[in-house]
Design an enzyme around this catalytic site. Structure first.
Site, mmCIF file in Angstrom:
data_model
loop_
_atom_site.group_PDB
_atom_site.id
_atom_site.type_symbol
_atom_site.label_atom_id
_atom_site.label_comp_id
_atom_site.label_asym_id
_atom_site.label_seq_id
_atom_site.Cartn_x
_atom_site.Cartn_y
_atom_site.Cartn_z
ATOM 1 N N LYS A 192 43.823 73.408 -11.617
ATOM 2 C CA LYS A 192 43.753 72.088 -12.262
ATOM 3 C C LYS A 192 44.568 72.191 -13.533
ATOM 4 O O LYS A 192 44.993 73.291 -13.911
ATOM 5 C CB LYS A 192 42.299 71.698 -12.576
ATOM 6 C CG LYS A 192 41.469 72.763 -13.293
ATOM 7 C CD LYS A 192 40.015 72.332 -13.481
ATOM 8 C CE LYS A 192 39.135 72.711 -12.316
ATOM 9 N NZ LYS A 192 38.337 71.604 -11.810
ATOM 10 N N ARG A 193 44.812 71.051 -14.221
ATOM 11 C CA ARG A 193 45.518 71.134 -15.488
ATOM 12 C C ARG A 193 44.809 72.107 -16.423
ATOM 13 O O ARG A 193 43.583 72.212 -16.408
ATOM 14 C CB ARG A 193 45.604 69.747 -16.136
ATOM 15 C CG ARG A 193 46.559 68.824 -15.415
ATOM 16 C CD ARG A 193 47.990 69.344 -15.486
ATOM 17 N NE ARG A 193 48.488 69.273 -16.833
ATOM 18 C CZ ARG A 193 49.372 68.376 -17.265
ATOM 19 N NH1 ARG A 193 49.896 67.494 -16.427
ATOM 20 N NH2 ARG A 193 49.771 68.368 -18.522
ATOM 21 N N THR A 242 37.898 65.739 -9.025
ATOM 22 C CA THR A 242 38.049 65.351 -7.621
ATOM 23 C C THR A 242 38.391 66.562 -6.756
ATOM 24 O O THR A 242 38.144 66.546 -5.558
ATOM 25 C CB THR A 242 39.130 64.262 -7.466
ATOM 26 O OG1 THR A 242 40.227 64.594 -8.309
ATOM 27 C CG2 THR A 242 38.594 62.904 -7.868
ATOM 28 N N LYS A 253 38.270 72.298 -19.778
ATOM 29 C CA LYS A 253 38.071 72.747 -18.396
ATOM 30 C C LYS A 253 37.745 74.242 -18.338
ATOM 31 O O LYS A 253 37.354 74.763 -17.298
ATOM 32 C CB LYS A 253 39.311 72.432 -17.554
ATOM 33 C CG LYS A 253 39.600 70.934 -17.400
ATOM 34 C CD LYS A 253 40.876 70.691 -16.590
ATOM 35 C CE LYS A 253 41.343 69.248 -16.626
ATOM 36 N NZ LYS A 253 40.607 68.353 -15.698
ATOM 37 N N LYS A 285 37.389 68.148 -2.811
ATOM 38 C CA LYS A 285 38.351 68.660 -1.822
ATOM 39 C C LYS A 285 37.959 70.055 -1.354
ATOM 40 O O LYS A 285 38.010 70.357 -0.146
ATOM 41 C CB LYS A 285 39.767 68.691 -2.427
ATOM 42 C CG LYS A 285 40.308 67.307 -2.743
ATOM 43 C CD LYS A 285 41.555 67.336 -3.625
ATOM 44 C CE LYS A 285 41.806 65.940 -4.206
ATOM 45 N NZ LYS A 285 42.776 65.944 -5.312
ATOM 46 N N HIS A 344 38.326 56.837 -17.718
ATOM 47 C CA HIS A 344 38.377 58.164 -17.091
ATOM 48 C C HIS A 344 38.045 59.310 -18.032
ATOM 49 O O HIS A 344 38.220 60.476 -17.662
ATOM 50 C CB HIS A 344 39.762 58.440 -16.510
ATOM 51 C CG HIS A 344 40.150 57.552 -15.372
ATOM 52 N ND1 HIS A 344 39.945 57.887 -14.063
ATOM 53 C CD2 HIS A 344 40.743 56.331 -15.365
ATOM 54 C CE1 HIS A 344 40.409 56.920 -13.280
ATOM 55 N NE2 HIS A 344 40.882 55.955 -14.046
#
Ligand code: GPQ
Length: 838
Positions: free
Chosen positions: A567-568, A678, A573, A682, A374
Site C-alpha cells: 500500500k502507499r 480496500t 499505515k 482483496k 475518505h
C-alpha cells in the site's frame, strides 16, 4: 446543426452497421486487418506489442458498438444519470477486463493462439492506466465497473493526465521517481475534438443593472484554456451496458498560440502560452492523504469541474425540462473534496447565467450533490488560501462568501446562544491568511455526506463534523462501506481459484452475486476440495516467487509463510512497525540455537508501495526495509527462515499477481486513521488471512468472517487520544522489545544508523504520534500466534475457505446498490433481451 441521417437513408446505415466479431474466425480476421491496415505491419513484422495493439483494436470495435447503443438507450429513456466526479481513476489494464466483461475471452484466447500468441503475454504488454495514487483512485475504478455491471446510467468525469503516478525504481535501497508517460499508444480512449469547452481563470467581476433594472453579475477578462473531451468506454460484466468515462485534456484556446507573436519572431512567448495551458492536465499530484495547497492543483480542480458541469448542464438543457427537475435527472457524487468547486460552479451557472433566484438555485444544488469523505487525517483535509483563490476565481469566492453568510445565519437562528459555534463551522477559517475549508463547503452544499466504513462514518460524526450533525441532523450523514469488484480482484487476478469456485457453485454467477460464495462453506472439511484450494494458493505463491526472483534476484521458498504489506507508504499505515517487527524476528533468530531454529516457521516478509516524492519519512522507511533486506537475506544463520523483499513499483497490475499469493497480509494502521482500506478485502477474497488493527473495514471483515479467522491486535480507536496525551505529558515508556530493535539499528547493524535517526526519534523523542511503541508488544505476540496457526495447515486452509465464503458483503456491487438507493435515487436501465450479445 442537425446531424442525424434522414429517415430514407437510414436503411443503408442499418445494413452496414458495425458488428465487430462474433466468433473466433471473425476475431482473427479483425486482428489481421488491424495489423495490416491500422498498424501498417505484416505477419513478418508482428511482435507482441503489435499483437496487443491489434487485439485491443478488434475488441474495442465491439465495445464501441455496445457503448454507442447504451448511450442512445440512456438518452432515449431520459431518466436519471449518476455523475461520479473523481480526480483519480486508478484503472490498471483494460484488455483483460474488456474481454471478460463482454464475454469474448475464450474467443480471443483461441484466436490469438491460432495467430501464434499466448493470451497472457499479450495482456501483459499493456501499460497500466495509473491515474491515481492509491485506495481512493482504485475505489473509483471499482465503482465504474460495478455501475456498468449493474446497468446504472453513470458517467465518470476526470482529468486526462499526460503523466500518471510516477514509476518507482529502487536504486541503492532508495526510491527514485521516473515519469510515467503512458499515452504513446492508448487504444481505449476516443478523442472528441468536437467537444471542447472554454474554461476561464483570473479576470474581474462586474456588477450592474441591466435595462430591466435587474442586477447582473459578469466575470470576464483573464485567461481562457480549452478542455477537450477524451472518452473511455466502461463495459459492464455480462451485460451490453457500456458506460462512459470522460477525461478532460487542456490545450491553449484557439488564438492562444499567437501567430502574430510567432511571425514577429516572439517564438518563446507564443510557445509559453501554449505550454502554460497544457500544463493544467500534465501531471497527477503524487500525494496520498495529504493536501499541499498548490495553485496549479486548484487550477486542475476548477478546469475539470467547470468542463464537467458545462457538459452535464448542456445535456440537461437538451431535454427542455424546467430547472426544478434538474435533480430528478442528475446526481453528482463528489469523490472527496477535490471536486467541491462543482457546488459553487453550479450555483454560479444557475444565478449568473440562467437568471434563477438564489434560494431556488441553492435548493437545486443541494439536492444534486452527495459528498464522500475518505479521511479524518487533518493534514489531508483540503483548504485553500483566500488570496490565492480570490486571484484565480474571483466570482466563485463571492459566491462562497454568500453561501457561508446564509449558512451562518441559519446556524445563528437555530443556536442563538452559541457564539463560538459560528466560528467553528464557518466555511472561512479566520487564520492568517484566511482559508476556505473545502469539507465544510461540501457538507453545506450536499444532501448526503458519507464515510467509507462503519467506524470511519461514526468517527466523522463524532469528531471532525460533529457540529454539522447538530446543525443538519443525523439523517444527512450516512455510511457506505467500501467494496471491490470481484471481476478484477477474483476472476482476473486468480483464474484458478475462480474456476474452482465456479465448479462448486454452478458457474460464474458468483461474479454477479458475491453472496453465492456462501455455498463454499460446506467444503471447509472436504479433503479433496481443500487439497485443490491449497494447491492453487501454492501455485500463486510460485508465480510471485518467480516475479521476486526476476525483479530482485532473491530466491524465496514458496512453502514459507508469505507475509505481505503493499500500500502507499505512510506513517499512519505503520510500515515502520512491520519492519521493526521483522528486525525483532531477525534478532530472535540470531539468538537461537540451531535446534530452536528448526522449530520456526519460515517467513517471507514482502513490502511494496510508493512514497510521495516530498515525504521524507516515508522514503526513510523504504530505505530501512531495503537495508534490512540486504543484511537478512545474506545472513547464513538465517537462510530460508526469513527473507525480506521490497517489490519495486507497486501498481494495479502487480497487485493482481501479489494479492492472490499471500498467506497473511498486514493492515496495521493506528486505530482510527485508516478510513476503510480496500486491499484488506482483496486479500481475504483470495484466500489469505489478515493481521490487523481494529480499524476501518477490518472491523466489518471480522464481523463477517468471524473473529477466529482474523488476527486482531493493538489499542482501540477510543483510547488513542488518551494514549497520545499520556505521551505528551508523561514519560513515554518504550516497549522493551522495541528498545532492542532500536539498539540494533543504532549499532549500525543495517548500515549507517544516522540514516534512520528520524524514524527512531519520532517514537523515542517526539511523542510517538502513531502509537508504534504502545502497539508493539501486542503486534509481536499476535505475529507469534500467526506462526503457530500456520503450522496447522489443515486448520489454516479451513479458515481461509470459511473466510472467502463470507466475503460476499464486500463486493462493490453491494456498495453501489447502497449509493443508488440511499444517496442517488437512481434506477438501473436494463437492456432489452434482444440487445444482449450480438
Ligand atoms: N484515501 Cl483522503 C486515499 O487513497 N487517498 C486520499 O487522499 C484519501 C483517502 C483512501 C483511504 O486512505 C482508505 O482508507 C480508503 O479505503 C480509500 O481512500 C477509499 O475510500
Amino acid at each position: 446543426v442537425e446531424a442525424s441521417i434522414p429517415e430514407p437513408q437510414r436503411e443503408a446505415w442499418k445494413k452496414f452497421q458495425a458488428k465487430g466479431f462474433t466468433n473466433k474466425e471473425e476475431f482473427e480476421r479483425e486482428v489481421v486487418r488491424h495489423v495490416e491496415t491500422t498498424l501498417a505491419r505484416s505477419m513478418f513484422n508482428c511482435d507482441e506489442t503489435a499483437a496487443y495493439a491489434a487485439a485491443s483494436l478488434a475488441l474495442r470495435d465491439r465495445l464501441i458498438t455496445q457503448w454507442n447503443r447504451t448511450q442512445q438507450r440512456q438518452t432515449f429513456a431520459d431518466g436519471k444519470r449518476v455523475y461520479y466526479l473523481s480526480l483519480e481513476f486508478l484503472m490498471g489494464r483494460a484488455l483483460d477486463n474488456a474481454m471478460l466483461n463482454i464475454g469474448a475471452k475464450d474467443i480471443a484466447k483461441d484466436g490469438l493462439a491460432d495467430l501464434g500468441f499466448r493470451i497472457e503475454d499479450i495482456i501483459s504488454q499493456e501499460h497500466d492506466a495509473a491515474l491515481g495514487n492509491g485506495g481512493l483512485g482504485r475505489l473509483a475504478a471499482c465503482f465504474l465497473d460495478s455501475m456498468a455491471s449493474l446497468n446504472i446510467p453513470a458517467w465518470g468525469y476526470g482529468l486526462r493526465y499526460r503523466y500518471g503516478i510516477f514509476k518507482q525504481e529502487i536504486v541503492d535501497g532508495y526510491q527514485v521517481e521516473v515519469p510515467d508517460y503512458w499515452l504513446d499508444f492508448n487504444p481505449w480512449e476516443f478523442p472528441r475534438h468536437d467537444i471542447v469547452v472554454d474554461i476561464q481563470f483570473y479576470g474581474n467581476v462586474r456588477k450592474y443593472q441591466n435595462e430591466q433594472g435587474k442586477n447582473v453579475i459578469t466575470w470576464d477578462g483573464g485567461e481562457v484554456v480549452q478542455a477537450v473531451a477524451y472518452d473511455v468506454p466502461i463495459p459492464g460484466y455480462d451485460t451490453v451496458s457500456t458506460n462512459n468515462m470522460r477525461l478532460w485534456s487542456s490545450k491553449a484556446a484557439s488564438g492562444e498560440f499567437d501567430f502574430q507573436k510567432f511571425n514577429s519572431g516572439d517564438y518563446e512567448s507564443s510557445v509559453a502560452d501554449q505550454q502554460r495551458a497544457e500544463t493544467i492536465s500534465a501531471v497527477l499530484y503524487p500525494n496520498d492523504n495529504l493536501d499541499r495547497g498548490k495553485e496549479l492543483r486548484l487550477k486542475q480542480q476548477y478546469f475539470w469541474v467547470a468542463a464537467s458541469l458545462y457538459d452535464i448542464v448542456r445535456r440537461f438543457k437538451k431535454s427542455k425540462r424546467a430547472w426544478v427537475e434538474f435533480s430528478d435527472q442528475v446526481a453528482i457524487q463528489l469523490n472527496d473534496t477535490h471536486p467541491t468547486l462543482a457546488i459553487v460552479e453550479l450555483q454560479r451557472i444557475l444565478i449568473d447565467l440562467e437568471g434563477l433566484e438564489w434560494d431556488e438555485a441553492w435548493s437545486i444544488v443541494t439536492k444534486t450533490f452527495g459528498y464522500t469523505n475518505h479521511t479524518v487525517l487533518p493534514e489531508a483535509l483540503e483548504k485553500w488560501s483566500v488570496p490565492l483563490f480570490q486571484n484565480l476565481l474571483p466570482r466563485h469566492l463571492q459566491i462562497i462568501y454568500d453561501i457561508n453568510l446564509y449558512f451562518l445565519q441559519t446556524v445563528e437562528r437555530k443556536f442563538p446562544k452559541e457564539r463560538e459555534l459560528l466560528g467553528r463551522v464557518s466555511i472561512i477559517e479566520e487564520s492568517q491568511p484566511k482559508m476556505i475549508r473545502m469539507a465544510y463547503l461540501a457538507i453545506v452544499g450536499s444532501h448526503k455526506v458519507n464515510g467509507v466504513a462503519e467506524l470511519h462514518s461514526d468517527l466523522i460524526k463524532t469528531t471532525i463534523f460533529k457540529d454539522f450533525v447538530r446543525i443538519f441532523g443525523p439523517d444527512n450523514f450516512t455510511n457506505v462501506t467500501n467494496g471491490i469488484t470481484p471481476r478484477r480482484w477474483l476472476h482476473q487476478a486468480n483464474p484458478r481459484l475462480s474456476e474452482l469456485i465456479a465448479s462448486k457453485t454452478g458457474g460464474l454467477d458468483f461474479l454477479k452475486d458475491l453472496n453465492i460464495l456462501n455455498e463454499l462453506e460446506k467444503f471447509v472439511d472436504d479433503k479433496e476440495f481443500k487439497k485443490e484450494w491449497a494447491e492453487i494458493k501454492y501455485a500463486n505463491k510460485v508465480r510471485l516467487a518467480k516475479h521476486i526472483k526476476t525483479t530482485t534476484g532473491v530466491t524465496v521458498n514458496p512453502s514459507a509463510l508469505f507475509d505481505i504489506q503493499v500500500k502507499r507508504i505512510h506513517e499512519y499505515k505503520r510500515q515502520q512497525m512491520n519492519i521493526f517487527g521483522v528486525i525483532h524476528r531477525y534478532l530472535t533468530i540470531k539468538a537461537m540455537t540451531p535446534e530452536e531454529r528448526k522449530k520456526l516457521a519460515p517467513r517471507v516478509s514482502i513490502f511494496g508501495g510508493k512514497a510521495a516524492p516530498g515525504y521524507w519519512m516515508a522514503k526513510t522507511i523504504i530505505h530501512l526495509i531495503n537495508q534490512v533486506g540486504s543484511v537478512v537475506n545474506n545472513d547464513k544463520d538465517v537462510g530460508d527462515l526469513l527473507k525480506v523483499i521490497f517489490l519495486e513499483d507497486y501498481n494495479v497490475s502487480k497487485a493482481e499477481i501479489i494479492v492472490p499469493a499471500s498467506d497473511i497480509s498486514e493492515h496495521i494502521s493506528t486505530a482510527g486513521t485508516e478510513a476503510s482500506g480496500t486491499s484488506n478485502m482483496k486479500f481475504v477474497l483470495n484466500g489469505g488471512l489478515i493481521i490487523g488493527t481494529c480499524d476501518g473495514a477490518n472491523i466489518e471483515i471480522t464481523r463477517e468472517i468471524g473473529e477466529n479467522n482474523i488476527f486482531l491486535f493493538g489499542n482501540l480507536a477510543e483510547d488513542v487520544e488518551d494514549l497520545r496525551h499520556a505521551h505528551t505529558y508523561g514519560a513515554h515508556n518504550l516497549d522493551p522489545d522495541l528498545a532492542k530493535v532500536f539498539d540494533a539499528i543504532k549499532a549500525n547493524t543495517f548500515g549507517d544508523a544516522g540514516s534512520f535517526g528520524a524514524l527512531v526519534s519520532a517514537i523515542e523523542d517526539h511523542g510517538d504520534y502513531y502509537l508504534v511503541s504502545d502497539d508493539f508488544h501486542s503486534y509481536i505476540q499476535t505475529q507469534a500466534l500467526v506462526d503457530e496457526a500456520y503450522k496447522d495447515q489443515d486448520e489454516w486452509v479451513s479458515k481461509t475457505i470459511l473466510s472467502v465464503s463470507r466475503m460476499g458483503f464486500f463486493s462493490s456491487d453491494r456498495c453501489i446498490n447502497e449509493y443508488a438507493e440511499t444517496i442517488w435515487n437512481v434506477e438501473p436501465l436494463v437492456p432489452e433481451p434482444q440487445e444482449r450479445n450480438g
